[in-house]
Write a protein that holds these residues in place. Structure first.
Motif, PDB file in Angstrom:
ATOM      1  N   LYS A  71      -6.069  -0.927  -8.904  1.00 24.54           N
ATOM      2  CA  LYS A  71      -5.143  -1.228  -7.807  1.00 24.54           C
ATOM      3  C   LYS A  71      -4.949  -2.729  -7.624  1.00 24.54           C
ATOM      4  N   SER A  84       1.705   4.830  -9.943  1.00 23.72           N
ATOM      5  CA  SER A  84       2.025   5.562 -11.170  1.00 23.72           C
ATOM      6  C   SER A  84       3.537   5.660 -11.395  1.00 23.72           C
ATOM      7  N   ASP A  85       4.316   5.258 -10.424  1.00 19.85           N
ATOM      8  CA  ASP A  85       5.772   5.259 -10.530  1.00 19.85           C
ATOM      9  C   ASP A  85       6.209   4.263 -11.608  1.00 19.85           C
ATOM     10  N   GLU A 125      -3.153  -0.054 -12.555  1.00 16.97           N
ATOM     11  CA  GLU A 125      -3.111   1.123 -11.688  1.00 16.97           C
ATOM     12  C   GLU A 125      -4.514   1.596 -11.314  1.00 16.97           C
ATOM     13  N   GLY A 150      -3.241   0.982  -2.719  1.00 19.24           N
ATOM     14  CA  GLY A 150      -2.365   2.132  -2.784  1.00 19.24           C
ATOM     15  C   GLY A 150      -3.007   3.335  -2.358  1.00 19.24           C
ATOM     16  N   ALA A 153       7.108   0.896 -10.232  1.00 22.40           N
ATOM     17  CA  ALA A 153       6.124   0.303  -9.328  1.00 22.40           C
ATOM     18  C   ALA A 153       6.140  -1.226  -9.367  1.00 22.40           C
ATOM     19  N   HIS A 196       0.820  -1.217   0.000  1.00 31.48           N
ATOM     20  CA  HIS A 196       0.000   0.000   0.000  1.00 31.48           C
ATOM     21  C   HIS A 196       0.856   1.270   0.000  1.00 31.48           C
ATOM     22  N   THR A 197       2.160   1.142   0.244  1.00 29.65           N
ATOM     23  CA  THR A 197       3.045   2.314   0.267  1.00 29.65           C
ATOM     24  C   THR A 197       3.599   2.664  -1.106  1.00 29.65           C
ATOM     25  N   VAL A 198       3.365   1.817  -2.103  1.00 31.71           N
ATOM     26  CA  VAL A 198       3.923   2.017  -3.439  1.00 31.71           C
ATOM     27  C   VAL A 198       3.015   2.927  -4.272  1.00 31.71           C
ATOM     28  N   ASP A 199       3.613   3.928  -4.886  1.00 29.08           N
ATOM     29  CA  ASP A 199       2.906   4.802  -5.816  1.00 29.08           C
ATOM     30  C   ASP A 199       2.772   4.039  -7.133  1.00 29.08           C
TER      31      ASP A 199
END
Length: 116
Positions: free
Chosen positions: A95, A61-62, A92, A116, A65, A56-59
């Protein structure tokens, strides 16, 4: 391989027609364990606070990812006997991540919710 486990779907135990639990084993059981370990937020399972991941800490859109999730999932599943684990797809918008698990010559896909 691993021990048998009760099959879980929609957060509930699956039963046979006679109401007995349906047991799974092999790659299906490993995939279920991976899905649970990767989906639960680390520390939120009261009976085992070490179970879970920090996905849940991962962005989402990175650009990195998928790689970040793969590392987090591998850490969360360190005690599960599989040969390899890869994040092969990331949705994305919904999720979700599709994870490929290999054990010897057996392979399974499982969908992990990434809150996320």
């Amino acid at each position: 391989m691993s021990d048998m486990d009760v099959k879980i779907e929609n957060m509930d135990m699956v039963t046979k027609n006679c109401s007995d639990p349906l047991y799974i084993e092999g790659i299906e059981e490993i995939a279920q364990r991976v899905k649970i370990a990767c989906t639960i937020k680390k520390g939120n399972f009261v009976y085992d606070t070490s179970l879970g991941s920090f996905s849940h800490t991962v962005d989402l859109s990175d650009a990195m990812a998928k790689d970040k999730l793969e590392m987090i999932f591998k850490e969360a599943t360190i005690d599960i006997p599989y040969t390899s684990l890869r994040v092969i797809e990331l949705d994305e918008d919904n999720k979700k991540a599709v994870v490929e698990i290999t054990y010897g010559t057996d392979c399974a896909l499982t969908e992990v919710i990434v809150d996320g």
